[in-house]
Design a protein around this motif. Sequence first.
Motif, PDB file in Angstrom:
ATOM      1  N   ALA A  45     138.263 -11.451   7.088  1.00 32.74           N
ATOM      2  CA  ALA A  45     137.159 -12.273   6.594  1.00 32.74           C
ATOM      3  C   ALA A  45     135.928 -12.232   7.488  1.00 32.74           C
ATOM      4  CB  ALA A  45     137.625 -13.719   6.444  1.00 32.74           C
ATOM      5  N   ARG A  46     136.054 -11.754   8.733  1.00 31.54           N
ATOM      6  CA  ARG A  46     134.903 -11.766   9.643  1.00 31.54           C
ATOM      7  C   ARG A  46     134.002 -10.550   9.498  1.00 31.54           C
ATOM      8  NH1 ARG A  46     136.887 -14.201  15.495  1.00 31.54           N
ATOM      9  NH2 ARG A  46     137.738 -16.161  14.688  1.00 31.54           N
ATOM     10  N   LEU A  47     134.402  -9.628   8.658  1.00 31.38           N
ATOM     11  CA  LEU A  47     133.560  -8.447   8.461  1.00 31.38           C
ATOM     12  C   LEU A  47     132.286  -8.835   7.733  1.00 31.38           C
ATOM     13  CD1 LEU A  47     135.920  -5.505   7.443  1.00 31.38           C
ATOM     14  CD2 LEU A  47     134.626  -5.794   9.552  1.00 31.38           C
ATOM     15  N   GLY A  48     131.163  -8.312   8.235  1.00 30.71           N
ATOM     16  CA  GLY A  48     129.874  -8.573   7.615  1.00 30.71           C
ATOM     17  C   GLY A  48     129.311  -7.337   6.952  1.00 30.71           C
ATOM     18  N   ALA A  49     128.036  -7.408   6.631  1.00 24.74           N
ATOM     19  CA  ALA A  49     127.374  -6.307   5.935  1.00 24.74           C
ATOM     20  C   ALA A  49     127.347  -5.040   6.777  1.00 24.74           C
ATOM     21  CB  ALA A  49     125.954  -6.722   5.550  1.00 24.74           C
ATOM     22  N   VAL A  50     127.162  -5.179   8.097  1.00 24.95           N
ATOM     23  CA  VAL A  50     127.106  -4.003   8.968  1.00 24.95           C
ATOM     24  C   VAL A  50     128.462  -3.303   9.008  1.00 24.95           C
ATOM     25  CG1 VAL A  50     126.681  -3.208  11.322  1.00 24.95           C
ATOM     26  CG2 VAL A  50     125.256  -5.010  10.342  1.00 24.95           C
ATOM     27  N   GLY A  51     129.536  -4.070   9.175  1.00 28.20           N
ATOM     28  CA  GLY A  51     130.866  -3.474   9.210  1.00 28.20           C
ATOM     29  C   GLY A  51     131.219  -2.778   7.912  1.00 28.20           C
ATOM     30  N   LEU A  52     130.821  -3.359   6.787  1.00 22.80           N
ATOM     31  CA  LEU A  52     131.108  -2.734   5.499  1.00 22.80           C
ATOM     32  C   LEU A  52     130.253  -1.497   5.274  1.00 22.80           C
ATOM     33  CD1 LEU A  52     131.605  -5.888   3.280  1.00 22.80           C
ATOM     34  CD2 LEU A  52     133.330  -4.246   3.980  1.00 22.80           C
ATOM     35  N   ARG A  53     129.102  -1.423   5.923  1.00 28.85           N
ATOM     36  CA  ARG A  53     128.316  -0.189   5.846  1.00 28.85           C
ATOM     37  C   ARG A  53     129.009   0.939   6.606  1.00 28.85           C
ATOM     38  NH1 ARG A  53     123.564  -3.569   6.135  1.00 28.85           N
ATOM     39  NH2 ARG A  53     122.411  -3.440   4.176  1.00 28.85           N
ATOM     40  N   TYR A  54     129.615   0.607   7.755  1.00 26.30           N
ATOM     41  CA  TYR A  54     130.407   1.620   8.458  1.00 26.30           C
ATOM     42  C   TYR A  54     131.563   2.093   7.571  1.00 26.30           C
ATOM     43  CZ  TYR A  54     128.006   0.402  12.819  1.00 26.30           C
ATOM     44  OH  TYR A  54     127.073   0.203  13.788  1.00 26.30           O
ATOM     45  N   LEU A  55     132.223   1.141   6.913  1.00 27.83           N
ATOM     46  CA  LEU A  55     133.313   1.504   6.006  1.00 27.83           C
ATOM     47  C   LEU A  55     132.794   2.358   4.855  1.00 27.83           C
ATOM     48  CD1 LEU A  55     136.249   1.243   5.107  1.00 27.83           C
ATOM     49  CD2 LEU A  55     135.622  -0.899   3.965  1.00 27.83           C
ATOM     50  N   SER A  56     131.627   2.015   4.358  1.00 28.44           N
ATOM     51  CA  SER A  56     131.032   2.792   3.267  1.00 28.44           C
ATOM     52  C   SER A  56     130.749   4.224   3.701  1.00 28.44           C
ATOM     53  CB  SER A  56     129.744   2.116   2.792  1.00 28.44           C
ATOM     54  OG  SER A  56     129.121   2.853   1.768  1.00 28.44           O
ATOM     55  N   GLU A  78     126.329  -4.453  -1.687  1.00 22.43           N
ATOM     56  CA  GLU A  78     125.332  -3.374  -1.779  1.00 22.43           C
ATOM     57  C   GLU A  78     125.597  -2.304  -0.731  1.00 22.43           C
ATOM     58  OE1 GLU A  78     122.403  -1.630  -3.893  1.00 22.43           O
ATOM     59  OE2 GLU A  78     123.181  -3.650  -4.283  1.00 22.43           O
ATOM     60  N   GLY A  79     126.030  -2.724   0.475  1.00 22.03           N
ATOM     61  CA  GLY A  79     126.362  -1.750   1.509  1.00 22.03           C
ATOM     62  C   GLY A  79     127.586  -0.924   1.160  1.00 22.03           C
ATOM     63  N   LEU A  80     128.516  -1.520   0.408  1.00 25.28           N
ATOM     64  CA  LEU A  80     129.734  -0.819   0.027  1.00 25.28           C
ATOM     65  C   LEU A  80     129.531   0.084  -1.183  1.00 25.28           C
ATOM     66  CD1 LEU A  80     132.775  -0.712   0.820  1.00 25.28           C
ATOM     67  CD2 LEU A  80     133.147  -2.539  -0.849  1.00 25.28           C
ATOM     68  N   LYS A  81     128.499  -0.168  -1.939  1.00 28.50           N
ATOM     69  CA  LYS A  81     128.273   0.525  -3.213  1.00 28.50           C
ATOM     70  C   LYS A  81     128.192   2.037  -3.059  1.00 28.50           C
ATOM     71  CE  LYS A  81     124.533   0.999  -6.582  1.00 28.50           C
ATOM     72  NZ  LYS A  81     123.225   0.434  -7.018  1.00 28.50           N
ATOM     73  N   GLU A  82     127.406   2.524  -2.094  1.00 21.73           N
ATOM     74  CA  GLU A  82     127.209   3.966  -1.941  1.00 21.73           C
ATOM     75  C   GLU A  82     128.510   4.670  -1.575  1.00 21.73           C
ATOM     76  OE1 GLU A  82     124.415   7.133   0.572  1.00 21.73           O
ATOM     77  OE2 GLU A  82     124.191   4.971   0.846  1.00 21.73           O
ATOM     78  N   GLY A  83     129.297   4.058  -0.698  1.00 18.78           N
ATOM     79  CA  GLY A  83     130.567   4.665  -0.321  1.00 18.78           C
ATOM     80  C   GLY A  83     131.527   4.753  -1.493  1.00 18.78           C
ATOM     81  N   LEU A  84     131.528   3.721  -2.355  1.00 17.97           N
ATOM     82  CA  LEU A  84     132.388   3.767  -3.537  1.00 17.97           C
ATOM     83  C   LEU A  84     131.974   4.888  -4.471  1.00 17.97           C
ATOM     84  CD1 LEU A  84     132.709  -0.042  -4.379  1.00 17.97           C
ATOM     85  CD2 LEU A  84     134.395   1.415  -3.260  1.00 17.97           C
ATOM     86  N   ALA A  85     130.668   5.063  -4.635  1.00 16.91           N
ATOM     87  CA  ALA A  85     130.174   6.074  -5.569  1.00 16.91           C
ATOM     88  C   ALA A  85     130.463   7.491  -5.083  1.00 16.91           C
ATOM     89  CB  ALA A  85     128.681   5.881  -5.797  1.00 16.91           C
ATOM     90  N   LYS A  86     130.361   7.719  -3.766  1.00 16.03           N
ATOM     91  CA  LYS A  86     130.513   9.072  -3.221  1.00 16.03           C
ATOM     92  C   LYS A  86     131.931   9.390  -2.770  1.00 16.03           C
ATOM     93  CE  LYS A  86     125.737   9.477  -1.579  1.00 16.03           C
ATOM     94  NZ  LYS A  86     124.870   9.729  -0.406  1.00 16.03           N
ATOM     95  N   GLY A  87     132.784   8.384  -2.664  1.00 17.16           N
ATOM     96  CA  GLY A  87     134.128   8.599  -2.153  1.00 17.16           C
ATOM     97  C   GLY A  87     135.059   9.205  -3.182  1.00 17.16           C
ATOM     98  N   LYS A  88     136.306   9.374  -2.750  1.00 17.92           N
ATOM     99  CA  LYS A  88     137.335   9.965  -3.603  1.00 17.92           C
ATOM    100  C   LYS A  88     138.467   8.971  -3.881  1.00 17.92           C
ATOM    101  CE  LYS A  88     135.365  14.021  -3.727  1.00 17.92           C
ATOM    102  NZ  LYS A  88     134.146  13.611  -3.003  1.00 17.92           N
ATOM    103  N   LEU A  89     138.130   7.684  -3.869  1.00 15.50           N
ATOM    104  CA  LEU A  89     139.139   6.660  -4.119  1.00 15.50           C
ATOM    105  C   LEU A  89     139.699   6.778  -5.531  1.00 15.50           C
ATOM    106  CD1 LEU A  89     137.625   3.415  -2.532  1.00 15.50           C
ATOM    107  CD2 LEU A  89     139.604   4.698  -1.735  1.00 15.50           C
TER     108      LEU A  89
END
Length: 556
Positions: free
Chosen positions: A270-281, A306-317
């Motif tokens: 729960a402590r992950l913020g927008a910056v951490g999710l951008r790294y994940l993205s 919004e930070g996670l959006k690009e990673g979802l679109a470009k990933g292979k999940l």
Amino acid sequence: MSQTASEADDLSEAKERYQEQSLEPTPADDDDLGAGPQNLPQPPTEEPVDSSAGEGTAKIQMDSEGFSLVDIMAQELPPIPSEEADVVIVNRNPYEEGGILKTRSPSPDGGSDARGDEDGDDTPTRKTSLVKFTLPEGHVDKSSRQRTKPSGGPGGMDASRKGMDLLDLQTRYLTVCKHLEITPLEQIVFPMQALLEQGGSTPPSLLDLSGVRSIDRSHVLTICEYIVQNASLREVNVSGLSLRDAHMEKLCQAFVFRRHIERLMMIDCARLGAVGLRYLSAFLARSVFLSYLNLSGCVLTPKCAEGLKEGLAKGKLRTLILHRCGLKNVKSLRAVVEGVRDCVSMSSLSLKSNDLDTKCAPHLTELLGLTCILETLDLRSNNLGDGGAQILAPCLSNNQRLVKLVLYDNNIGHAGAVDLFYELRKNTCLQSLDLSQNPIGSADTIDHLKRLLMGNRRLQNLFLWNVGMIDAGAIILGEGLAENNGLKRLEMRNNAVTCTGLLAISHGLKINETVYKVLIDVPNESNKDKQDLALSLYQAIQRSCGTNLLRSSQSP
């Protein structure tokens, strides 16, 4: 040869300028040439040389063995008097064994040499002679040396992608923990020790840190080192860890290096913020093998989504789990939906317990559109209601990809269910429908379900757990089963069905040839005879299912 007064003055001035030049080597010269400078021989003083002979200053140095080495300096060449020629380098990189230096000399008549105008240039040139030289032993040509790529991972990690065997990995991890003065995590040490005791040599394929509740930066570094060195790692579970954005940066660097990770679970981080999710993205966008991601319990604010959006679109999940992520916010839901919609590999999405209501339904329609390739959509435990079901229903009639739809516990009543059943008659791909925990057990609603079963042969799994069905609904459902030739599994538990309803279902299954599994409760009757009858009806239902199962196994 006699000289005029002006020529003598020019010669004297040239000598002074030449002698003023520094003969001390630069640090770069020391690296390239090896030996220190020697006193240079004085230049000839016979005849001045025209300054148009070339540009650049020739700086000559003599090493201890008498090798003549020349380096180009980006300065204007002063006129150096010479009996034959001043040394002018035309090859910018002569420092190779057997390299060539070219010198130009004026023709005897002061004009241009016959070979100087071969290219049609009218500029006066001089006679060219070639001088070969050899290099001192151990010389390194820095001007052409290629920089070798490090064998380690990102950030200077001294590991190869091959990884370590089990014993070396354990030793490496304990050494790093000792160096950082921290206690090794038992969730890492115990699995390795168990494999060693069994005589194994392959490191664990699972890293499960779900039992760790608090970690600091040093522990994160040791975890990253373990991930980088473990080439067998395929699944990582960091659920419940108090990961922060800075921790996520290091972990994602390790994930990118150990690229064969296939499953990542980050539940309740729960402590992950927008910056951490951008790294994940960023990791998602670069990962080729990661197919499963569970971010349940991670609150996705609009900025995080919004930070996670690009990673979802470009990933292979292929599978994305987002339970309890606060997606009731329309902006957050919109960003996630767009990322999933644009992903070319996503097949399963679960949005359980996000309190999605009727206002969210228009955004969910994009997940059922023609451009989305989702095969499984799980919307259980939300609050779509009749309005949300009516918005989603038209998208199901033309959908050609969705195989499983879960609308468990969404407060869908008669109106929403009727629209769903009507549109699904036209659907040719949906195989599993879960409407459990919705109040749709009335006879009128089940009658529309009967029509669906009579016309749709593609639906194979139907879940009606705790929908408030009574005997009247069970009788109509039994009629539908008799006319159906596609259904295979039926869930009817936790409904108020008595012996009358069981009898209707039993008769319907005697005609049906496809249903091989029915989950239904045996009613508790106060009368012993009725209880025995209920038990015998239940056994008849199971025998019919067994017969259909045997028939399906024998069919080609």
